[in-house]
Design a protein around this motif. Structure first.
Motif, mmCIF file in Angstrom:
data_model
loop_
_atom_site.group_PDB
_atom_site.id
_atom_site.type_symbol
_atom_site.label_atom_id
_atom_site.label_comp_id
_atom_site.label_asym_id
_atom_site.label_seq_id
_atom_site.Cartn_x
_atom_site.Cartn_y
_atom_site.Cartn_z
ATOM 1 N N THR A 15 0.828 -1.194 0.000
ATOM 2 C CA THR A 15 0.000 0.000 0.000
ATOM 3 C C THR A 15 0.868 1.252 0.000
ATOM 4 N N CYS A 16 0.713 2.084 -1.046
ATOM 5 C CA CYS A 16 1.422 3.357 -1.112
ATOM 6 C C CYS A 16 0.803 4.335 -0.113
ATOM 7 N N ASP A 17 1.513 5.423 0.168
ATOM 8 C CA ASP A 17 0.983 6.434 1.088
ATOM 9 C C ASP A 17 -0.383 6.941 0.633
ATOM 10 N N SER A 18 -0.598 7.008 -0.689
ATOM 11 C CA SER A 18 -1.849 7.531 -1.243
ATOM 12 C C SER A 18 -2.996 6.545 -1.141
ATOM 13 N N GLY A 19 -2.691 5.264 -0.862
ATOM 14 C CA GLY A 19 -3.714 4.234 -0.846
ATOM 15 C C GLY A 19 -3.722 3.379 -2.093
#
Length: 303
Positions: free
Chosen positions: A282-286
């Motif tokens: 999961t990236c910081d952005s979602g």
């Protein structure tokens, strides 16, 4: 489930949230003329277009990121009927989305400079015949304009350079999905068998969206914080962010720390909340990437 529920689900006329029934062959015994018919792509089973309104005005780039992080796209009405459906959602939120700018709802189309075609945002397939106005007339788009929004009266209008950071244009967002987004909350415990909590994007009437947990808990916004709590009110944790998607530091309550064995030490805990599966990062952005692309010296996440 009673007989009618099962029949309605088989006809795709009803859906229930959660792991309602295990469809593994070993768990099913066939009677009479019943048979197994293999489905090549289970994601297309009972596929339908679902519209979900986010009544906060944001730039186009943020609108697109929100929808894509939930597994959807900014809505694009394909018929006059769908245009009216989008308009009816807007009318439920006029106080939040209507102002003197006359920029109400983003339409998920962008012009591709190379061929001058209008494509769905994030999709290379061109679209035609979907330009609407309240009086059934064709909207005339300017040649050099590359994005579209819906006005307060339901008509469409084009504009230029909507993705520029310096652009002050903001509109509300309607995302379209093929199925209700399911999200996982991961990272709650240190152990290998840490629980992954399942949530569904939900909405209560015309109020703010929230996430309904499969295990009788809820993530919703209360004033300036997002709260993870039981339906009875007991809190697991709090988050002071605009939204809960992606990787964030939560403040866990005593109850939240004690769900782990052994209990967690310290209040702060990084949790991920996204549609990403167990084999994804999961990236910081979602947004999601393959777990094997994590820390490979290549910038895979948008953020």
């Amino acid at each position: 489930l009673d007989h009618k529920d099962i029949v309605d689900m088989g006809k795709c006329e009803m859906t229930l949230k959660g792991n309602i029934f295990s469809w593994e062959k070993d768990n099913v015994k066939l009677f009479g003329n019943a048979r197994f018919d293999p489905i090549q792509d289970i994601q297309k089973l009972c596929q339908e277009k679902l519209l979900f309104m986010f009544p906060t005005k944001v730039p186009l780039v943020d609108s697109s990121r929100l929808c894509s992080s939930l597994g959807g796209n900014i809505a694009v009405p394909n018929t006059e009927e769908e245009n009216r459906e989008v308009m009816s959602l807007f009318e439920e939120h006029q106080d939040e989305c209507s102002d003197i700018s006359n920029i109400a709802i983003w339409i998920g189309l962008e012009k591709i400079p190379e061929n001058e075609d209008w494509n769905k945002i994030g999709n290379t397939t061109g679209v035609t015949g979907i330009r609407f106005s309240p009086n059934n007339s064709i909207i005339s788009f300017y040649e050099n304009y590359n994005c579209i929004y819906m006005m307060n009266n339901g008509g469409w209008k084009s504009f230029q350079d909507c993705n520029l950071v310096t652009n002050s244009l903001s509109a509300c967002t309607i995302c379209e999905f093929n199925q209700i987004p399911m999200l996982l909350l991961k990272g709650s415990c240190n152990t290998q068998n840490a629980p992954n909590w399942i949530y569904y994007l939900s909405k209560n009437g015309t109020t703010e969206y929230f996430f309904e947990g499969y295990k009788r808990d809820v993530i919703n916004k209360m004033e300036t914080e997002w709260i993870l709590h039981k339906r009875s009110g007991e809190e697991f944790g709090r988050l002071r962010q605009i939204g809960p998607l992606g990787r964030n530091i939560w403040d866990l309550s005593e109850l939240g720390r004690n769900i782990c064995v052994p209990p967690l030490q310290g209040i702060e805990r990084q949790l991920t909340f996204s549609i990403c599966g167990l084999d994804q990062f999961t990236c910081d952005s979602g947004h999601c990437i393959n777990i094997y692309r994590r820390c490979d010296d290549v910038k895979d996440c948008e953020d």
